[in-house]
Design a protein around this motif. Structure first.
Motif, PDB file in Angstrom:
ATOM      1  N   MET A 135       0.829  -1.190   0.000  1.00  0.00           N
ATOM      2  CA  MET A 135       0.000   0.000   0.000  1.00  0.00           C
ATOM      3  C   MET A 135       0.871   1.251   0.000  1.00  0.00           C
ATOM      4  N   LYS A 136       1.977   1.215   0.711  1.00  0.00           N
ATOM      5  CA  LYS A 136       2.843   2.386   0.772  1.00  0.00           C
ATOM      6  C   LYS A 136       3.448   2.681  -0.589  1.00  0.00           C
ATOM      7  N   GLY A 137       3.757   1.660  -1.347  1.00  0.00           N
ATOM      8  CA  GLY A 137       4.367   1.846  -2.660  1.00  0.00           C
ATOM      9  C   GLY A 137       3.474   2.626  -3.607  1.00  0.00           C
ATOM     10  N   ILE A 138       2.195   2.290  -3.650  1.00  0.00           N
ATOM     11  CA  ILE A 138       1.286   2.994  -4.549  1.00  0.00           C
ATOM     12  C   ILE A 138       1.093   4.435  -4.094  1.00  0.00           C
ATOM     13  N   ARG A 139       1.130   4.674  -2.795  1.00  0.00           N
ATOM     14  CA  ARG A 139       1.026   6.044  -2.276  1.00  0.00           C
ATOM     15  C   ARG A 139       2.226   6.866  -2.738  1.00  0.00           C
ATOM     16  N   ASP A 140       3.418   6.289  -2.674  1.00  0.00           N
ATOM     17  CA  ASP A 140       4.622   6.993  -3.106  1.00  0.00           C
ATOM     18  C   ASP A 140       4.617   7.230  -4.609  1.00  0.00           C
ATOM     19  N   ILE A 141       4.161   6.255  -5.380  1.00  0.00           N
ATOM     20  CA  ILE A 141       4.086   6.418  -6.836  1.00  0.00           C
ATOM     21  C   ILE A 141       3.101   7.523  -7.189  1.00  0.00           C
ATOM     22  N   PHE A 142       1.931   7.515  -6.562  1.00  0.00           N
ATOM     23  CA  PHE A 142       0.931   8.554  -6.820  1.00  0.00           C
ATOM     24  C   PHE A 142       1.466   9.935  -6.452  1.00  0.00           C
ATOM     25  N   SER A 143       2.103  10.043  -5.304  1.00  0.00           N
ATOM     26  CA  SER A 143       2.648  11.329  -4.871  1.00  0.00           C
ATOM     27  C   SER A 143       3.699  11.827  -5.860  1.00  0.00           C
ATOM     28  N   GLY A 144       4.555  10.935  -6.332  1.00  0.00           N
ATOM     29  CA  GLY A 144       5.587  11.317  -7.294  1.00  0.00           C
ATOM     30  C   GLY A 144       5.005  11.765  -8.615  1.00  0.00           C
ATOM     31  N   ILE A 145       3.997  11.060  -9.101  1.00  0.00           N
ATOM     32  CA  ILE A 145       3.357  11.435 -10.368  1.00  0.00           C
ATOM     33  C   ILE A 145       2.658  12.778 -10.230  1.00  0.00           C
ATOM     34  N   LEU A 146       1.987  12.992  -9.107  1.00  0.00           N
ATOM     35  CA  LEU A 146       1.308  14.273  -8.876  1.00  0.00           C
ATOM     36  C   LEU A 146       2.309  15.419  -8.800  1.00  0.00           C
ATOM     37  N   LEU A 147       3.419  15.206  -8.095  1.00  0.00           N
ATOM     38  CA  LEU A 147       4.466  16.233  -8.022  1.00  0.00           C
ATOM     39  C   LEU A 147       4.996  16.569  -9.414  1.00  0.00           C
ATOM     40  N   CYS A 148       5.295  15.547 -10.204  1.00  0.00           N
ATOM     41  CA  CYS A 148       5.809  15.770 -11.560  1.00  0.00           C
ATOM     42  C   CYS A 148       4.794  16.511 -12.421  1.00  0.00           C
ATOM     43  N   ALA A 149       3.532  16.137 -12.319  1.00  0.00           N
ATOM     44  CA  ALA A 149       2.491  16.803 -13.111  1.00  0.00           C
ATOM     45  C   ALA A 149       2.382  18.276 -12.747  1.00  0.00           C
ATOM     46  N   LEU A 150       2.418  18.591 -11.458  1.00  0.00           N
ATOM     47  CA  LEU A 150       2.312  19.991 -11.038  1.00  0.00           C
ATOM     48  C   LEU A 150       3.531  20.798 -11.464  1.00  0.00           C
ATOM     49  N   VAL A 151       4.707  20.188 -11.418  1.00  0.00           N
ATOM     50  CA  VAL A 151       5.922  20.879 -11.870  1.00  0.00           C
ATOM     51  C   VAL A 151       5.846  21.128 -13.376  1.00  0.00           C
ATOM     52  N   LEU A 152       5.472  20.109 -14.145  1.00  0.00           N
ATOM     53  CA  LEU A 152       5.400  20.249 -15.600  1.00  0.00           C
ATOM     54  C   LEU A 152       4.338  21.248 -16.040  1.00  0.00           C
ATOM     55  N   MET A 153       3.259  21.370 -15.276  1.00  0.00           N
ATOM     56  CA  MET A 153       2.202  22.325 -15.602  1.00  0.00           C
ATOM     57  C   MET A 153       2.483  23.716 -15.029  1.00  0.00           C
ATOM     58  N   ASN A 154       3.625  23.864 -14.357  1.00  0.00           N
ATOM     59  CA  ASN A 154       4.031  25.137 -13.769  1.00  0.00           C
ATOM     60  C   ASN A 154       2.994  25.657 -12.769  1.00  0.00           C
ATOM     61  N   GLU A 155       2.446  24.772 -11.969  1.00  0.00           N
ATOM     62  CA  GLU A 155       1.452  25.108 -10.953  1.00  0.00           C
ATOM     63  C   GLU A 155       2.146  25.273  -9.607  1.00  0.00           C
ATOM     64  N   ARG A 156       2.818  26.399  -9.437  1.00  0.00           N
ATOM     65  CA  ARG A 156       3.639  26.630  -8.247  1.00  0.00           C
ATOM     66  C   ARG A 156       2.815  26.638  -6.957  1.00  0.00           C
ATOM     67  N   ARG A 157       1.699  27.350  -6.936  1.00  0.00           N
ATOM     68  CA  ARG A 157       0.896  27.421  -5.708  1.00  0.00           C
ATOM     69  C   ARG A 157       0.273  26.067  -5.375  1.00  0.00           C
ATOM     70  N   ALA A 158      -0.222  25.376  -6.383  1.00  0.00           N
ATOM     71  CA  ALA A 158      -0.808  24.055  -6.149  1.00  0.00           C
ATOM     72  C   ALA A 158       0.250  23.085  -5.630  1.00  0.00           C
ATOM     73  N   LEU A 159       1.455  23.185  -6.161  1.00  0.00           N
ATOM     74  CA  LEU A 159       2.556  22.350  -5.690  1.00  0.00           C
ATOM     75  C   LEU A 159       2.887  22.671  -4.243  1.00  0.00           C
ATOM     76  N   GLY A 160       2.896  23.953  -3.896  1.00  0.00           N
ATOM     77  CA  GLY A 160       3.157  24.361  -2.515  1.00  0.00           C
ATOM     78  C   GLY A 160       2.103  23.832  -1.548  1.00  0.00           C
ATOM     79  N   VAL A 161       0.844  23.941  -1.937  1.00  0.00           N
ATOM     80  CA  VAL A 161      -0.247  23.428  -1.095  1.00  0.00           C
ATOM     81  C   VAL A 161      -0.112  21.921  -0.941  1.00  0.00           C
ATOM     82  N   MET A 162       0.148  21.231  -2.054  1.00  0.00           N
ATOM     83  CA  MET A 162       0.257  19.773  -2.005  1.00  0.00           C
ATOM     84  C   MET A 162       1.397  19.338  -1.096  1.00  0.00           C
TER      85      MET A 162
END
Length: 89
Positions: free
Chosen positions: A1-28
């Motif tokens: 279960m921890k592995g999928i949580r880490d994968i999801f968190s990493g994908i979300l971080l990458c998506a926010l960085v690539l979309m240049n969503e600085r505030r959303a990344l900060g909140v996340m």
């Protein structure tokens, strides 16, 4: 279960960085601080654990908190219009 949580968190971080969503990344990042805190509490509830086993969780908590706050408090950079764009029209 921890592995999928880490994968999801990493994908979300990458998506926010690539979309240049600085505030959303900060909140996340700031809200996601709860993950290493809860992991650290779980580690400390075991009778066979010690402080060195909690250090990665403490470091992750500090990094998420600091980077999240920095992203939320940073002023967005406003790009000035280029002088060359007027001459092209």
């Amino acid at each position: 279960m921890k592995g999928i949580r880490d994968i999801f968190s990493g994908i979300l971080l990458c998506a926010l960085v690539l979309m240049n969503e600085r505030r959303a990344l900060g909140v996340m990042l700031f809200v996601a601080t709860i993950i290493p805190v809860s992991d650290m509490i779980t580690v400390h509830q075991k009778s066979y654990t010690s402080v060195p086993q909690a250090i990665p969780h403490i470091v992750a908590t500090i990094i998420c908190s600091v980077v999240g706050i920095l992203l939320l408090t940073a002023k967005p950079s406003i790009k000035a219009p280029s002088k060359n764009s007027d001459t092209l029209n």
